[in-house]
Enzyme design. Structure first.
Site, short mmCIF file in Angstrom:
data_model
loop_
_atom_site.label_atom_id
_atom_site.label_comp_id
_atom_site.label_asym_id
_atom_site.label_seq_id
_atom_site.Cartn_x
_atom_site.Cartn_y
_atom_site.Cartn_z
N ASP A 1 0.87 -1.16 0.00
CA ASP A 1 0.00 0.00 0.00
C ASP A 1 0.92 1.22 0.00
O ASP A 1 2.01 1.18 0.57
CB ASP A 1 -0.88 -0.01 1.25
CG ASP A 1 -1.65 1.29 1.40
OD1 ASP A 1 -2.44 1.60 0.50
OD2 ASP A 1 -1.45 1.98 2.42
N ARG B 1 -7.94 29.33 8.33
CA ARG B 1 -9.20 28.78 8.84
C ARG B 1 -9.57 27.43 8.21
O ARG B 1 -10.61 26.87 8.49
CB ARG B 1 -10.35 29.76 8.58
CG ARG B 1 -10.20 31.08 9.31
CD ARG B 1 -11.38 31.96 9.01
NE ARG B 1 -11.22 33.29 9.59
CZ ARG B 1 -12.11 34.30 9.41
NH1 ARG B 1 -13.17 34.09 8.63
NH2 ARG B 1 -11.90 35.47 9.95
N GLY C 1 -10.35 25.30 -4.25
CA GLY C 1 -9.38 25.98 -3.39
C GLY C 1 -10.08 26.91 -2.43
O GLY C 1 -11.21 26.64 -1.99
#
Length: 719
Positions: free
Chosen positions: A411, A444, A477
């Site tokens: 993986d 934020r 974005g």
């Protein structure tokens, strides 16, 4: 069904056949799902259905078989073991003190009452020193089983009672010295074997000694020293320099370097600070640490390692079960050969002495101890060496599977890569400024990309300001306002939608994307200002891990949910030629099955949690444990260090352990194929060579010691 697993210590076993006998009787008990008894570790691991049986019934079955079972938590202390060993040594020296004069009188003396004196000296050896053979033979035959005890009891009794008959009735040839030497020599051999086997379990003993007995905790504002058993989850524990960490926890205060070599095998001390995980049994090298207890008692990493190592050492590999089946038929066949040998020689030469000599020699030389100890001795040492180096082999049966591997599937995220996004490139005239602007934009954000940018800014000492406004645009974005400027941070589509020209950055964007990185464009007031590239970085040792596997002739495949371009970029850096990309978690099992249907024998390497179904599907499942939740991992092998290089190491150790098992079994079979005909007198007519019982006893002991000694060579193995 209400299933429970218990581990019992078995008192009174003195040969591998004892373990087989207990195992057979336990397996016949209704409610016992599975039972494995290991002579080498003197332990039994039993899975039972509590609705049908209980621990008391199991202990009663073991008692009726002729042994005593003690719960693991009660334990048998080192002092108790020393006491038992001391009694056995005293018994041997008692036998030895009588056997020496018996041999001297037999071969170097001649007087009228010689046979009577030998009878007096031999009788205590026969029935005091040899009592445990008679007791074992009785318990064995009572349970319709034939083992070493039966062979020794038969051979010694044949020699003794023939001599007794000669002394009392006919004044013929005597075999007192044969009886005494056989019993004393085999008693010594069993002691040597037991002491050698004890050493095969050294790893468990070392691990159990790692945990300190006391801990200093903070309660009601005061520091208190308490027993480790009294530490509760949530307690604040204080560890000073040079002290062992008592339980697992998370550091809340302090900075230090911890020696974790006893758990992970990693010799370099690991730096620890606030938020770091610490493990019980490791050693604090430098500063004082305060940490919050998270796992205590049986839940600690150390306790889980001990538990897993102990269980696999007790368990039986398929190759051992085959040896056990052979042993079950072996003793009756030996008895038939011995009786046949006696009959042939007596018929040919009418010589009772010759016939009895061959009968006793065959019975003694053919004791199947070496066959019984061949597999468990090697497994105990091999698995123990793995535990010392942070490799936990959870299933002894896997040792026989590993040799077939031709493909190793990794993986990507968290296995070959760190599993954490990092800012790898900043393209701008003023990188410091662009990083600061990007950090404001992501202040934020809860997105992993945003967190990676904030972390980079903090590490560079960039001051991160609060934006005046913030808007997240999913899949594109973010857009923010800061000091009357409009800042955009996102992908090509965001820039295109908001008509920002990015032509001057196009070359760098394509270059970074070809490297498998996620590119973020920064624009200020409609003008493209720079780029940031974010990537899940490759682990330090991933390249070396892949290279080693290639050198050993194994194919390496990378399995990931990433886009094909990103996956191929990572694979190119690692020299992995086969990539399975854009595979959803639910589809990983399907991809592994495809490889297996192509005829491949596959190992799956993953983090042991997200990849659990795929690890289970693989022929060999390897979980990178990272030292946490080891018992919950799905793999057959758990790599505590979280180091992909240990994949190759674990495969090598498994192969070496299996090779050692095969060597042991070959020697045990070869020994019997060679010595039984010799003991039967095959060289006597032509060369006049006849193996006496005393020599047969020594040969049998040497075979046992050879097998254990060969297993001990595994202790020299280094990764």
């Amino acid at each position: 069904m209400e299933e429970q697993k218990v581990i019992l210590q078995i008192v009174g076993m003195h040969c591998p056949a004892c373990a087989q006998r207990i195992e057979k009787n336990l397996s016949n008990l209704d409610g016992v799902i599975d039972a494995n008894v290991n002579f080498a570790s003197k332990e039994a691991i039993i899975r039972l259905d509590l609705k049908k049986t209980n621990l008391a019934k199991i202990q009663e079955i073991i008692r009726k078989t002729g042994y005593k079972a003690v719960e693991q938590m009660e334990g048998i202390t080192a002092e108790q073991r020393k006491g038992v060993m001391k009694k056995k040594l005293l018994l041997f020296f008692f036998g030895f003190a009588l056997t020496v004069p018996i041999v001297i009188i037999t071969y170097f003396s001649s007087f009228p009452e010689k046979n009577l004196l030998l009878l007096v000296l031999t009788t205590p050896v026969q029935f005091v020193v040899g009592w445990h053979f008679y007791k074992g033979a009785y318990n064995s035959l009572k349970n319709r089983f034939a083992d070493m005890n039966v062979l020794v009891a038969l051979s010694a009794s044949a020699a003794y009672f023939y001599s007794l008959f000669s002394t009392v009735f006919v004044n013929a040839m005597i075999f007192y010295e044969a009886s005494a030497v056989v019993i004393t020599t085999i008693t010594l051999g069993m002691l040597l074997e037991e002491m050698a086997v004890e050493k095969t379990g050294d790893t468990i003993k070392k691990l159990m000694k790692l945990q300190p007995k006391t801990a200093i905790i903070v309660r009601d504002g005061d520091e208190q020293e308490v027993l480790v058993e009294e530490v509760d989850v949530g307690d604040i524990v204080i560890v000073k320099p040079g002290e062992k960490i008592p339980v697992d926890g998370v550091v809340v205060n302090g900075h230090s370097f911890i020696d974790e070599s006893m758990i992970t095998g990693e010799s370099v001390p690991v730096e620890k600070s606030v938020g770091s995980t610490v493990f019980g049994g490791t050693v604090n090298n430098a500063g004082t640490l305060k940490f919050r207890a998270v796992k205590i008692g049986k839940e600690t990493t150390l306790a889980q390692i001990v538990k897993l190592t102990r269980e696999v050492q007790i368990s039986k590999a398929p190759i051992q079960r085959l040896a056990d089946k052979v042993t079950n038929f072996f003793v009756p066949i030996v008895i038939v050969i011995a009786v046949g040998t006696f009959t042939v020689w007596f018929s040919l030469f009418q010589n009772g002495v010759l016939a009895l000599t061959t009968l006793v020699s065959v019975l003694v030389i053919a004791c199947p101890c070496a066959l019984g100890i061949a597999t468990p001795a090697a497994i105990m040492i091999g698995v123990g060496k793995g535990a010392e180096n942070g490799i936990l082999i959870k299933n002894s049966a896997i040792l026989e599977v590993v040799k077939e591997l031709d493909t190793v599937v990794f993986d990507k995220t968290g296995t070959l890569t760190k599993g954490k996004l990092e800012v790898t490139d900043i393209v701008a005239e003023d990188p410091h400024y662009i990083l600061g602007i990007a950090a404001v934009a992501e202040k934020r954000s809860e997105h992993p990309v945003g967190k990676a940018i904030i972390k980079k800014a903090e590490s560079e000492g960039v001051k991160i300001f609060e934006p005046d406004s913030f808007e997240a645009l999913p899949g594109l974005g973010v857009t923010v306002k800061f000091e009357q400027k409009k800042i955009l941070l996102g992908n090509r589509t965001l820039m295109k939608n908001l008509k920002v020209t990015i032509e001057k950055l196009e070359g760098n964007i394509e270059r970074l994307e070809k490297e498998g990185k996620t590119v973020l464009i920064v624009a200020v007031d409609g003008e493209a200002a720079g780029l940031l590239a974010v990537s899940d970085t490759i682990k330090e040792h991933s390249r070396a891990a892949v290279k080693t596997l290639h050198e050993r002739g194994l194919k390496v495949v990378m399995l990931t949910g990433d886009t094909k371009r990103t996956a191929e970029a990572i694979a190119e850096q690692l020299d992995i030629r086969e990539v399975l990309a854009e595979v959803l978690p639910a589809e990983k099992v399907k991809e592994l099955t495809k490889l297996q249907n192509e005829g491949r024998f596959v190992a799956m390497v993953g983090d042991g949690v997200n990849d659990a179904p795929a690890i289970t599907q693989a022929n060999v499942g390897i979980a990178l444990g990272g030292g946490t939740d080891i018992a919950m991992e799905a793999g057959d092998i758990v790599l505590v260090k979280d180091d992909p290089r240990d994949v190759a190491v674990s495969i090598e150790l498994s192969k070496k352990t299996l090779h050692k098992i095969k060597q042991n079994l070959f020697w045990a079979f070869f020994y019997n194929l060679l010595t039984i005909p010799l003991a039967a007198g095959i060289l006597y007519p032509s060369l006049g060579i006849l193996i006496r019982p005393e020599i047969a006893a020594v040969a049998m002991i040497l075979s046992d010691i050879t097998v254990v000694g060969n297993s001990m060579l595994l202790k020299r193995w280094k990764p």
